[in-house]
Design a protein around this motif. Structure first.
Motif, PDB file in Angstrom:
ATOM      1  N   ARG A  56     150.863  35.276  27.339  1.00 43.27           N
ATOM      2  CA  ARG A  56     152.224  35.785  27.142  1.00 43.27           C
ATOM      3  C   ARG A  56     153.277  34.671  27.105  1.00 43.27           C
ATOM      4  NH1 ARG A  56     150.787  40.253  31.124  1.00 43.27           N
ATOM      5  NH2 ARG A  56     149.993  41.871  29.762  1.00 43.27           N
ATOM      6  N   THR A  57     152.871  33.486  26.706  1.00 40.82           N
ATOM      7  CA  THR A  57     153.829  32.383  26.532  1.00 40.82           C
ATOM      8  C   THR A  57     153.605  31.777  25.148  1.00 40.82           C
ATOM      9  OG1 THR A  57     152.357  30.654  27.384  1.00 40.82           O
ATOM     10  CG2 THR A  57     153.743  31.805  29.000  1.00 40.82           C
ATOM     11  N   PRO A  58     154.590  31.073  24.627  1.00 47.44           N
ATOM     12  CA  PRO A  58     154.408  30.412  23.321  1.00 47.44           C
ATOM     13  C   PRO A  58     153.310  29.335  23.360  1.00 47.44           C
ATOM     14  CG  PRO A  58     156.736  30.469  23.935  1.00 47.44           C
ATOM     15  CD  PRO A  58     155.956  30.969  25.105  1.00 47.44           C
ATOM     16  N   GLU A  59     153.116  28.745  24.519  1.00 43.37           N
ATOM     17  CA  GLU A  59     152.077  27.729  24.666  1.00 43.37           C
ATOM     18  C   GLU A  59     150.678  28.324  24.471  1.00 43.37           C
ATOM     19  OE1 GLU A  59     154.525  28.097  27.002  1.00 43.37           O
ATOM     20  OE2 GLU A  59     155.695  26.320  26.507  1.00 43.37           O
ATOM     21  N   PHE A  60     150.533  29.608  24.780  1.00 47.67           N
ATOM     22  CA  PHE A  60     149.242  30.273  24.626  1.00 47.67           C
ATOM     23  C   PHE A  60     148.813  30.268  23.162  1.00 47.67           C
ATOM     24  CE2 PHE A  60     146.593  34.039  23.900  1.00 47.67           C
ATOM     25  CZ  PHE A  60     145.575  33.797  24.813  1.00 47.67           C
ATOM     26  N   VAL A  61     149.732  30.635  22.290  1.00 46.52           N
ATOM     27  CA  VAL A  61     149.426  30.664  20.852  1.00 46.52           C
ATOM     28  C   VAL A  61     149.069  29.262  20.370  1.00 46.52           C
ATOM     29  CG1 VAL A  61     150.373  31.132  18.548  1.00 46.52           C
ATOM     30  CG2 VAL A  61     150.883  32.672  20.463  1.00 46.52           C
ATOM     31  N   LYS A  62     149.827  28.281  20.807  1.00 47.12           N
ATOM     32  CA  LYS A  62     149.553  26.882  20.434  1.00 47.12           C
ATOM     33  C   LYS A  62     148.181  26.456  20.966  1.00 47.12           C
ATOM     34  CE  LYS A  62     151.044  22.750  19.089  1.00 47.12           C
ATOM     35  NZ  LYS A  62     150.891  22.376  17.719  1.00 47.12           N
ATOM     36  N   GLY A  63     147.860  26.865  22.192  1.00 47.64           N
ATOM     37  CA  GLY A  63     146.564  26.535  22.785  1.00 47.64           C
ATOM     38  C   GLY A  63     145.411  27.170  22.034  1.00 47.64           C
ATOM     39  N   VAL A  64     145.596  28.407  21.599  1.00 53.30           N
ATOM     40  CA  VAL A  64     144.558  29.081  20.809  1.00 53.30           C
ATOM     41  C   VAL A  64     144.334  28.331  19.505  1.00 53.30           C
ATOM     42  CG1 VAL A  64     144.022  31.174  19.485  1.00 53.30           C
ATOM     43  CG2 VAL A  64     144.922  31.379  21.797  1.00 53.30           C
ATOM     44  N   GLU A  65     145.422  27.946  18.848  1.00 56.36           N
ATOM     45  CA  GLU A  65     145.316  27.224  17.577  1.00 56.36           C
ATOM     46  C   GLU A  65     144.585  25.898  17.755  1.00 56.36           C
ATOM     47  OE1 GLU A  65     149.315  26.810  16.164  1.00 56.36           O
ATOM     48  OE2 GLU A  65     149.449  28.919  15.550  1.00 56.36           O
ATOM     49  N   ILE A  66     144.961  25.150  18.770  1.00 58.85           N
ATOM     50  CA  ILE A  66     144.330  23.843  19.010  1.00 58.85           C
ATOM     51  C   ILE A  66     142.859  24.022  19.349  1.00 58.85           C
ATOM     52  CG2 ILE A  66     144.262  21.862  20.588  1.00 58.85           C
ATOM     53  CD1 ILE A  66     147.335  22.067  20.736  1.00 58.85           C
ATOM     54  N   SER A  67     142.557  24.979  20.207  1.00 55.94           N
ATOM     55  CA  SER A  67     141.175  25.228  20.607  1.00 55.94           C
ATOM     56  C   SER A  67     140.319  25.609  19.405  1.00 55.94           C
ATOM     57  CB  SER A  67     141.134  26.330  21.671  1.00 55.94           C
ATOM     58  OG  SER A  67     139.813  26.596  22.061  1.00 55.94           O
ATOM     59  N   GLN A  68     140.812  26.498  18.564  1.00 59.92           N
ATOM     60  CA  GLN A  68     140.063  26.925  17.379  1.00 59.92           C
ATOM     61  C   GLN A  68     139.907  25.785  16.379  1.00 59.92           C
ATOM     62  OE1 GLN A  68     138.387  29.835  16.932  1.00 59.92           O
ATOM     63  NE2 GLN A  68     138.947  30.078  19.081  1.00 59.92           N
ATOM     64  N   GLU A  69     140.968  25.006  16.223  1.00 63.26           N
ATOM     65  CA  GLU A  69     140.920  23.855  15.315  1.00 63.26           C
ATOM     66  C   GLU A  69     139.853  22.852  15.772  1.00 63.26           C
ATOM     67  OE1 GLU A  69     143.810  20.104  14.930  1.00 63.26           O
ATOM     68  OE2 GLU A  69     144.775  21.997  14.335  1.00 63.26           O
ATOM     69  N   LYS A  70     139.817  22.574  17.074  1.00 64.33           N
ATOM     70  CA  LYS A  70     138.844  21.622  17.611  1.00 64.33           C
ATOM     71  C   LYS A  70     137.429  22.174  17.541  1.00 64.33           C
ATOM     72  CE  LYS A  70     141.614  18.398  18.153  1.00 64.33           C
ATOM     73  NZ  LYS A  70     141.542  17.290  17.208  1.00 64.33           N
TER      74      LYS A  70
END
Length: 147
Positions: free
Chosen positions: A112-126
């Protein structure tokens, strides 16, 4: 007299030739065993990396799998000493894996934070990047495993 001395030397010469043949066979067997042992250790580097990736895709990486991957990564420095890029690739894969495991471990804290979406993107990208590196690793290791 000379003929009788030559006749006495024949069995010794035959025995020496036979022993030389046995020594050569032992050397050939030991060389094949060394090559098989090297193949097994090198293939283990690949399978440990593949297992590590499979667990990265899943819920959690077990300590045993992570330790096996680290041991294989370090062993690759010596097993592939002719091609240091294999060790460098495995080392990079290891450091990048923390972006996946870190998010899996602490992602719920960010929900429920904007960092969560960014973290999902980075994790999936990696995770996608890691999968591509497996192909690269297979290509780099193939000369060592196709012998």
């Amino acid at each position: 007299m000379i003929c009788s001395k030559l006749i006495e030397l024949v069995p010794s010469a035959i025995m020496a030739a036979f022993l030389a043949y046995i020594a050569y066979q032992q050397m050939a067997i030991n060389k094949r065993k060394l090559n098989l042992d090297l193949y097994n250790k090198r293939f283990s580097v690949y399978t440990d990396t593949l297992r590590f990736y499979q667990e990265l895709v899943g819920e959690k990486v077990s300590q045993e799998t992570h330790r096996s991957f680290i041991a294989s990564k370090e062993a690759s420095r010596f097993l592939f000493s002719e091609d240091p890029s294999i060790f460098k690739l495995l080392d990079l894969m290891h450091s990048e894996s923390f972006k996946i495991t870190g998010f899996k471990k602490h992602g719920k804290e960010l929900s429920r934070t904007p960092e969560f979406v960014k973290g999902v993107e980075i994790s999936q990208e990696k995770l996608f990047w890691f999968g591509e590196q497996l192909t690269e690793l297979k290509n780099k290791m193939s000369p060592y495993l196709n012998q």
